[in-house]
Scaffold this motif. Structure first.
Motif, PDB file in Angstrom:
ATOM      1  N   ARG A   1       1.124  -1.315   0.186  1.00 56.58           N
ATOM      2  CA  ARG A   1       0.114   0.070   0.076  1.00 56.58           C
ATOM      3  C   ARG A   1       0.838   1.260  -0.006  1.00 56.58           C
ATOM      4  O   ARG A   1       1.962   1.272   0.774  1.00 56.58           O
ATOM      5  CB  ARG A   1      -0.865  -0.003   1.295  1.00 56.58           C
ATOM      6  CG  ARG A   1      -2.013  -1.284   1.167  1.00 56.58           C
ATOM      7  CD  ARG A   1      -2.610  -1.282   2.552  1.00 56.58           C
ATOM      8  NE  ARG A   1      -3.550  -0.126   2.775  1.00 56.58           N
ATOM      9  CZ  ARG A   1      -4.133   0.020   3.930  1.00 56.58           C
ATOM     10  NH1 ARG A   1      -4.124  -0.737   4.857  1.00 56.58           N
ATOM     11  NH2 ARG A   1      -5.160   1.121   3.888  1.00 56.58           N
TER      12      ARG A   1
ATOM     13  N   PHE B   1       0.568   5.086   1.031  1.00 59.00           N
ATOM     14  CA  PHE B   1      -0.256   6.230   1.442  1.00 59.00           C
ATOM     15  C   PHE B   1       0.333   7.728   1.006  1.00 59.00           C
ATOM     16  O   PHE B   1       1.516   7.873   0.830  1.00 59.00           O
ATOM     17  CB  PHE B   1      -0.181   6.379   3.000  1.00 59.00           C
ATOM     18  CG  PHE B   1      -1.017   4.937   3.602  1.00 59.00           C
ATOM     19  CD1 PHE B   1      -2.456   4.971   3.666  1.00 59.00           C
ATOM     20  CD2 PHE B   1      -0.280   4.113   4.002  1.00 59.00           C
ATOM     21  CE1 PHE B   1      -3.015   3.816   4.252  1.00 59.00           C
ATOM     22  CE2 PHE B   1      -0.911   2.806   4.491  1.00 59.00           C
ATOM     23  CZ  PHE B   1      -2.063   2.697   4.471  1.00 59.00           C
TER      24      PHE B   1
ATOM     25  N   SER C   1      -4.289  13.147  10.013  1.00 61.11           N
ATOM     26  CA  SER C   1      -4.825  12.282   9.253  1.00 61.11           C
ATOM     27  C   SER C   1      -4.006  11.096   8.622  1.00 61.11           C
ATOM     28  O   SER C   1      -4.336  10.078   8.552  1.00 61.11           O
ATOM     29  CB  SER C   1      -5.847  12.804   8.185  1.00 61.11           C
ATOM     30  OG  SER C   1      -6.142  11.950   7.500  1.00 61.11           O
TER      31      SER C   1
ATOM     32  N   GLU D   1      -2.446   9.009  11.214  1.00 62.06           N
ATOM     33  CA  GLU D   1      -3.431   8.009  11.571  1.00 62.06           C
ATOM     34  C   GLU D   1      -3.745   7.043  10.646  1.00 62.06           C
ATOM     35  O   GLU D   1      -3.484   5.525  11.094  1.00 62.06           O
ATOM     36  CB  GLU D   1      -4.688   8.750  11.889  1.00 62.06           C
ATOM     37  CG  GLU D   1      -4.449   9.563  13.128  1.00 62.06           C
ATOM     38  CD  GLU D   1      -5.811  10.274  13.364  1.00 62.06           C
ATOM     39  OE1 GLU D   1      -6.714  10.333  12.609  1.00 62.06           O
ATOM     40  OE2 GLU D   1      -5.948  11.051  14.251  1.00 62.06           O
ATOM     41  N   ARG D   2      -3.574   7.106   9.445  1.00 63.54           N
ATOM     42  CA  ARG D   2      -3.697   6.104   8.070  1.00 63.54           C
ATOM     43  C   ARG D   2      -2.504   5.231   8.368  1.00 63.54           C
ATOM     44  O   ARG D   2      -2.813   3.955   8.282  1.00 63.54           O
ATOM     45  CB  ARG D   2      -3.901   6.780   6.985  1.00 63.54           C
ATOM     46  CG  ARG D   2      -5.242   7.466   6.746  1.00 63.54           C
ATOM     47  CD  ARG D   2      -5.587   7.803   5.322  1.00 63.54           C
ATOM     48  NE  ARG D   2      -4.691   8.965   5.060  1.00 63.54           N
ATOM     49  CZ  ARG D   2      -4.163   9.210   3.673  1.00 63.54           C
ATOM     50  NH1 ARG D   2      -4.282   8.424   2.845  1.00 63.54           N
ATOM     51  NH2 ARG D   2      -3.290  10.058   3.515  1.00 63.54           N
TER      52      ARG D   2
ATOM     53  N   ALA E   1      -2.609   3.214  11.576  1.00 62.64           N
ATOM     54  CA  ALA E   1      -3.474   1.905  11.414  1.00 62.64           C
ATOM     55  C   ALA E   1      -3.033   0.914  10.662  1.00 62.64           C
ATOM     56  O   ALA E   1      -3.240  -0.163  10.930  1.00 62.64           O
ATOM     57  CB  ALA E   1      -4.741   2.587  10.901  1.00 62.64           C
TER      58      ALA E   1
END
Length: 82
Positions: A4, A6, A13, A16-17, A20
């Protein structure tokens, strides 16, 4: 997904992503990147799921083993099929 990426503004934000994903078992892959788009800093961080890569590595190892040429030199393989 095994990989992934990001991207987004360098803000809470974004952190936080990524956090997570780390809590889900992903690990950081490479260094973070940052760029300025003229008004704000945009950051990127790749993460990978180690278990997915381990199973892919095992599949490749099994496929190579199935070829039956482990320990045979290149010349021997060519001569044996000529």
């Amino acid at each position: 997904m095994a990989y992934r990426l990001f991207t987004g503004p360098d803000d809470r934000s974004f952190c936080e992503r990524v956090s997570a994903a780390l809590a889900e078992g992903y690990v950081l892959h490479g260094s973070p990147s940052a760029a300025f788009n003229g008004s704000s800093v945009i950051v990127a961080q790749a993460v990978v799921l180690p278990a997915a890569f381990a199973s892919a590595d095992a599949a490749v190892a099994d496929a190579v083993e199935g070829l039956g040429i482990d320990g045979v030199g290149y010349e021997e393989t060519i001569e044996g099929h000529a």
